[in-house]
Write an enzyme that holds these catalytic residues in place. Structure first.
Site, PDB file in Angstrom:
ATOM      1  N   ASP A  66       0.819  -1.209   0.000  1.00  0.00           N
ATOM      2  CA  ASP A  66       0.000   0.000   0.000  1.00  0.00           C
ATOM      3  C   ASP A  66       0.861   1.271   0.000  1.00  0.00           C
ATOM      4  O   ASP A  66       2.027   1.247   0.393  1.00  0.00           O
ATOM      5  CB  ASP A  66      -0.881   0.041   1.252  1.00  0.00           C
ATOM      6  N   ASP A  67       0.225   2.358  -0.402  1.00  0.00           N
ATOM      7  CA  ASP A  67       0.709   3.734  -0.196  1.00  0.00           C
ATOM      8  C   ASP A  67       1.746   4.202  -1.210  1.00  0.00           C
ATOM      9  O   ASP A  67       2.171   5.346  -1.162  1.00  0.00           O
ATOM     10  CB  ASP A  67       1.263   3.962   1.217  1.00  0.00           C
ATOM     11  N   HIS A  69      -5.271   9.232   0.127  1.00  0.00           N
ATOM     12  CA  HIS A  69      -5.230   8.394   1.336  1.00  0.00           C
ATOM     13  C   HIS A  69      -6.258   8.854   2.368  1.00  0.00           C
ATOM     14  O   HIS A  69      -5.952   9.094   3.537  1.00  0.00           O
ATOM     15  CB  HIS A  69      -3.822   8.375   1.956  1.00  0.00           C
ATOM     16  N   HIS A 126       4.077  -2.129   3.026  1.00  0.00           N
ATOM     17  CA  HIS A 126       4.094  -0.807   2.381  1.00  0.00           C
ATOM     18  C   HIS A 126       5.411  -0.666   1.618  1.00  0.00           C
ATOM     19  O   HIS A 126       6.479  -0.778   2.240  1.00  0.00           O
ATOM     20  CB  HIS A 126       3.946   0.297   3.435  1.00  0.00           C
TER      21      HIS A 126
HETATM   22 NI    NI Z   1      -2.529   3.133   3.287  1.00  0.00          NI
END
Ligand code: NI
Length: 248
Positions: A54-55, A109, A196
């Site tokens: 993620d991210d 986000h 991440h």
């Molecule tokens: Ni996130």
């Protein structure tokens, strides 16, 4: 036939082709343990896990991760933030071109549980349109930031919602040794692992986990491939945390 059903069927055929080619990441399994798909081709019985990130993307760390996954013949899933797409277009095209799955993690986000309808669509649909134009595909799975969601999120998603079943909380300490041990302790057939790709320690964690679990016979696949392996069609608005074999 739904778009997801078509995508999953195509994925099943691709996996069957891999199994037939007997590449190192899909070794031949014991007789009788493989599932028949695609006109008699076999998919090894597993165990299978999906690494999800993620991210990102973040050029410095994501590119190192892609290099490491490519060396190991492993596919993963990346839930990206819209803000990080600009300037990383080539990286995202490389990701898709190398067989990884790309999904939505909102434009900024935002916690989807707290958004009204128009803000929701701005966060999700705009990212879907941006990625669609960049990658030439229409369908993307959705991972809500923080895993925060409610009934409205599900109704508005227009995508399968993918959470996770193994979370080493890699953001909390950037400690590869601890993260690896958490994942190795917990990972089972059908798990979806959350990391991440914006932290160097997490990239190292992912590659160490791949090396250790592959040596134990695990296969690493995208979330979409995991659906194909389980013979399941993802449904828009439905929440998935893991995809265990039918016997579990
Ligand atoms: Ni996130």
């Amino acid at each position: 036939m739904s778009n997801w059903k078509k995508r999953v069927q195509a994925g099943t055929l691709a996996l069957a082709a891999l199994a037939l080619a007997a590449v190192p990441c899909l070794p031949r399994s014991e007789p009788g343990t493989a599932r028949d798909v695609a006109g008699g081709a076999k998919i090894p019985a597993g165990p299978y896990v999906a690494l999800t990130f993620d991210d990102g993307p973040k050029a410095a760390t994501t590119s190192v991760l892609l290099d490491g996954l490519a060396q190991r013949g492993v596919h993963a899933t990346f839930f990206v933030i819209g803000e990080n797409v600009e300037g990383n277009e080539l990286l995202l095209q490389r990701m898709a071109g190398e067989g990884h799955q790309i999904g939505l993690h909102t434009y900024h986000h935002k916690s989807l549980a707290e958004l009204n309808a128009s803000d929701f669509y701005a966060e999700v649909d705009e990212l879907r349109a941006t990625l669609g134009a960049l990658l030439g595909q229409k369908d993307f799975m959705l991972r809500p930031p923080y895993g925060m969601m409610n009934a409205a999120t599900q109704a508005r998603a227009a995508a399968p919602i993918v959470l996770w079943s193994v979370d080493p909380e890699d953001w909390s300490d950037r400690d590869t040794e601890r993260q690896v041990s958490v994942i190795l302790d917990r990972a089972q057939d059908g798990d979806i692992i959350l990391l991440h790709d914006i932290y160097p320690a997490s990239v190292e964690t992912a590659l160490q986990v791949v090396d250790t679990l592959m040596a134990k016979g695990f296969h690493f696949v995208t979330v979409e491939e995991l659906f194909a392996i389980r013979g399941k069609t993802p449904e828009n608005g439905k929440v998935y945390r893991r995809l265990p074999p039918a016997s579990q």
